[in-house]
Design a protein around this motif. Structure first.
Motif, PDB file in Angstrom:
ATOM      1  N   ASN A 326       0.826  -1.213   0.000  1.00  0.00           N
ATOM      2  CA  ASN A 326       0.000   0.000   0.000  1.00  0.00           C
ATOM      3  C   ASN A 326       0.858   1.259   0.000  1.00  0.00           C
ATOM      4  O   ASN A 326       0.471   2.303   0.539  1.00  0.00           O
ATOM      5  N   ALA A 327       2.065   1.146  -0.577  1.00  0.00           N
ATOM      6  CA  ALA A 327       2.920   2.309  -0.845  1.00  0.00           C
ATOM      7  C   ALA A 327       3.288   3.081   0.414  1.00  0.00           C
ATOM      8  O   ALA A 327       3.234   4.306   0.454  1.00  0.00           O
ATOM      9  N   LEU A 328       3.707   2.370   1.463  1.00  0.00           N
ATOM     10  CA  LEU A 328       4.170   3.012   2.690  1.00  0.00           C
ATOM     11  C   LEU A 328       5.661   2.758   2.870  1.00  0.00           C
ATOM     12  O   LEU A 328       6.155   1.674   2.562  1.00  0.00           O
ATOM     13  N   VAL A 329       6.364   3.761   3.384  1.00  0.00           N
ATOM     14  CA  VAL A 329       7.773   3.623   3.740  1.00  0.00           C
ATOM     15  C   VAL A 329       7.891   3.903   5.234  1.00  0.00           C
ATOM     16  O   VAL A 329       7.493   4.975   5.705  1.00  0.00           O
ATOM     17  N   CYS A 330       8.416   2.938   5.971  1.00  0.00           N
ATOM     18  CA  CYS A 330       8.590   3.085   7.422  1.00  0.00           C
ATOM     19  C   CYS A 330      10.082   3.014   7.735  1.00  0.00           C
ATOM     20  O   CYS A 330      10.764   2.083   7.325  1.00  0.00           O
ATOM     21  N   VAL A 331      10.586   4.014   8.467  1.00  0.00           N
ATOM     22  CA  VAL A 331      11.987   4.060   8.878  1.00  0.00           C
ATOM     23  C   VAL A 331      12.053   3.814  10.386  1.00  0.00           C
ATOM     24  O   VAL A 331      11.512   4.589  11.166  1.00  0.00           O
ATOM     25  N   TRP A 332      12.710   2.729  10.779  1.00  0.00           N
ATOM     26  CA  TRP A 332      12.880   2.392  12.194  1.00  0.00           C
ATOM     27  C   TRP A 332      14.201   2.962  12.708  1.00  0.00           C
ATOM     28  O   TRP A 332      15.233   2.864  12.051  1.00  0.00           O
ATOM     29  N   ASP A 333      14.127   3.553  13.898  1.00  0.00           N
ATOM     30  CA  ASP A 333      15.297   4.117  14.565  1.00  0.00           C
ATOM     31  C   ASP A 333      15.762   3.122  15.626  1.00  0.00           C
ATOM     32  O   ASP A 333      15.054   2.861  16.599  1.00  0.00           O
ATOM     33  N   ARG A 334      16.944   2.550  15.459  1.00  0.00           N
ATOM     34  CA  ARG A 334      17.430   1.547  16.398  1.00  0.00           C
ATOM     35  C   ARG A 334      17.834   2.162  17.738  1.00  0.00           C
ATOM     36  O   ARG A 334      17.904   1.456  18.747  1.00  0.00           O
ATOM     37  N   HIS A 335      18.123   3.465  17.773  1.00  0.00           N
ATOM     38  CA  HIS A 335      18.418   4.114  19.046  1.00  0.00           C
ATOM     39  C   HIS A 335      17.206   4.072  19.968  1.00  0.00           C
ATOM     40  O   HIS A 335      17.315   3.718  21.151  1.00  0.00           O
TER      41      HIS A 335
END
Length: 526
Positions: A326-335
């Motif tokens: 569904n055209a989503l971009v998720c950026v996870w922050d490991r901090h």
């Protein structure tokens, strides 16, 4: 191709880099890789593999075996003048080689075939930077799993020196190389055994997410294969097993540096399976349990609202970008252990195929600013050939931009896209090309390959793009923790500064999970 380039240049006024030279490669060269320092090329072809000098384009070593065809190769630096090569052949056998003192040595065979009826096939094989770890996804009789190995690089270096001291490289086959050690074996999430959703309502969040993931993936596969007969369904399941994608990660956040491990070595691996919503993290330094056959539970689970279709990791490995359905971009922050941002690509054609980080380091004198303001740049490649850029982050308004138009001809789809973070030191681009299928040699079963070389050093068109950004304070902090206290302090500081954002994100994520669970319960009841 030249006509297309001229047309695109005249229309977009984009400068074109002309071909510098070309040379003939071994017959049926299927794959190619360049060492990280740019000194050598490794080629996989009919009969084995070879190593070439990148500057003179002269073959300096080869490893040959009858009736064998290499289909995948990777080359990384293990030590000064010593390189590891990871390969897969046409029978699905993965091997680890070393190039040392102008000779190629076979160090390990990952999946040795002992029983023809239980032949395991290596689908993908990846070496970590530095060569201390390797990850192989294996398929056997319809089952699929991921094996992660630890390689004894220190012992291998000593044994390679011993082989060289024998004065005859051909005698290296008599050396008993130290074996690789299996540290992780994991499989795709399983559907609850009784088919019910009772386990999905458990208070154990980890078990809940894994069971929900397994049930969703299984239901999705059933919908896709509902038109098949039982025999066709079984065949399709065996021919197309669930694939996994993994990334080795450096110390950061919930996986701090190990005091006994060398700096710059990975401490964890993150994994996601096709059809899955979850990103799973496994620690690489855990003490093995008494039951080695028991599959480990992930140490960290990152749930996502939609199915994961592609992923990428930043150069410092502090950020993980996931392309979702569904055209989503998720950026996870490991901090912080939470999503940094979620961006919706509203374009109708945005069915993702690949993601790339375009690494950017803020030049801030105040390190604390990087805790509240983080800017991430991504390149998103869609299946129809359209390329987008995404700028997002904490304290930054997300924006997207279409970089290229959709090709009118399917033959003009981009075959390779890459983010080049070392443009200041980039002098040449190597491209492997095959003959057209219409040529007579191809029709006779002979595929002649050529190596095309494009030089970036001479044309002035590249000067405006030459950059040399220093490492950010973020990356330095991520790689240079002196003590566990330093790592914990940074982690707690990140958590405190991002608490409002994390609470908002967690609320949205759990709401989506509850909606999904209710939908599955309704389907199960009907």
């Amino acid at each position: 191709m030249e006509a297309t380039c001229r047309s695109e240049t005249s229309r977009n006024k984009t400068p074109t880099l002309e071909l510098s030279s070309a040379t003939q490669l071994p017959e049926s060269t299927n794959c190619m890789a360049c060492s990280e320092d740019g000194r050598y090329l490794s080629l996989g072809h009919s009969g084995g593999l070879s190593v070439w000098c990148a500057s003179s384009l002269i073959c300096v070593a080869e490893w040959l075996k009858d009736r064998l065809e290499m289909t995948s190769v990777q080359m990384i630096c293990m030590a000064e003048s010593t390189y590891l090569l990871g390969s897969i052949d046409d029978m699905g056998v993965a091997r680890v080689f070393a190039y040392h003192s102008e000779a190629i040595h076979l160090l390990s065979v990952i999946n040795i075939m002992e029983d023809i009826n239980q032949r395991s096939i290596c689908l993908t094989f990846e070496l970590s930077k530095g060569g201390n770890y390797g990850a192989a996804s294996i398929s056997c009789n319809g089952a699929v799993w991921l094996d992660v190995y630890h390689f004894p690089t220190e012992a291998w270096r000593k044994e390679l020196e011993m082989a060289v001291s024998q004065q005859d490289p051909n005698l290296s086959g008599d050396v008993k190389w130290s074996p690789a050690a299996l540290v992780i074996k994991t499989r795709p999430p399983k559907t609850p055994a009784d088919g019910s959703l009772e386990v999905l309502q458990t208070a154990d969040i980890l078990t809940h997410c894994l069971a929900l993931d397994g049930h969703t993936s299984s239901h999705h596969q059933e919908e896709e294969q509902s038109y098949n007969t039982d025999a066709e369904k079984a065949k399709e399941t065996n021919d197309h097993p669930r694939r996994c994608t993994q990334h080795f990660l450096l110390p950061c956040g919930q996986f701090p540096s190990n005091s006994k491990a060398k700096s710059g070595l990975p401490v964890s691996v993150c994994v996601w399976w096709s059809g899955s919503h979850n990103l799973l993290h496994y620690c690489l330094h855990k003490v093995p349990k008494n039951k080695p056959d028991m599959e480990p539970l992930p140490d960290v689970l990152c749930p996502n609202a939609n199915e994961i279709v592609c992923s990428a990791v930043s150069r410092c490995t502090c950020f993980i970008a996931l392309g979702l359905s569904n055209a989503l971009v998720c950026v996870w922050d490991r901090h912080s252990g939470s999503p940094l941002s979620v961006v919706s690509m509203l374009a109708a054609e945005s069915v993702f195929s690949r993601l790339h980080f375009v690494d950017y380091w803020p030049l801030s004198a105040d390190d604390s600013q990087t805790f509240t303001t983080v800017e991430i740049h991504l390149m998103v490649v869609c299946k129809n050939g359209v390329i987008h850029t995404v700028t997002t982050g904490r304290g930054t308004e997300s924006c997207t931009m279409q970089l290229t138009e959709r090709p009118e001809d399917s033959g003009d789809l981009p075959t390779i896209t890459a983010s080049v973070s070392f443009l200041q030191g980039l002098h040449a681009l190597f491209i492997r090309g095959d003959q057209e299928p219409s040529c007579s040699a191809f029709a006779n079963g002979q595929c002649q390959s050529q190596l095309f070389i494009f030089h970036f050093g001479k044309p002035d068109i590249m000067k405006q793009y030459n950059v040399s950004l220093p490492d950010s304070p973020q990356q330095q902090n991520a790689l240079n923790f002196d003590t566990l206290d330093d790592s914990c302090n940074l982690y707690l500081q990140q958590r405190a500064l991002s608490v409002d954002e994390r609470n908002k994100t967690l609320t949205q994520t759990w709401k989506k999970l509850q909606e999904t669970a209710e939908m599955l319960q309704q389907r199960h009841g009907s």
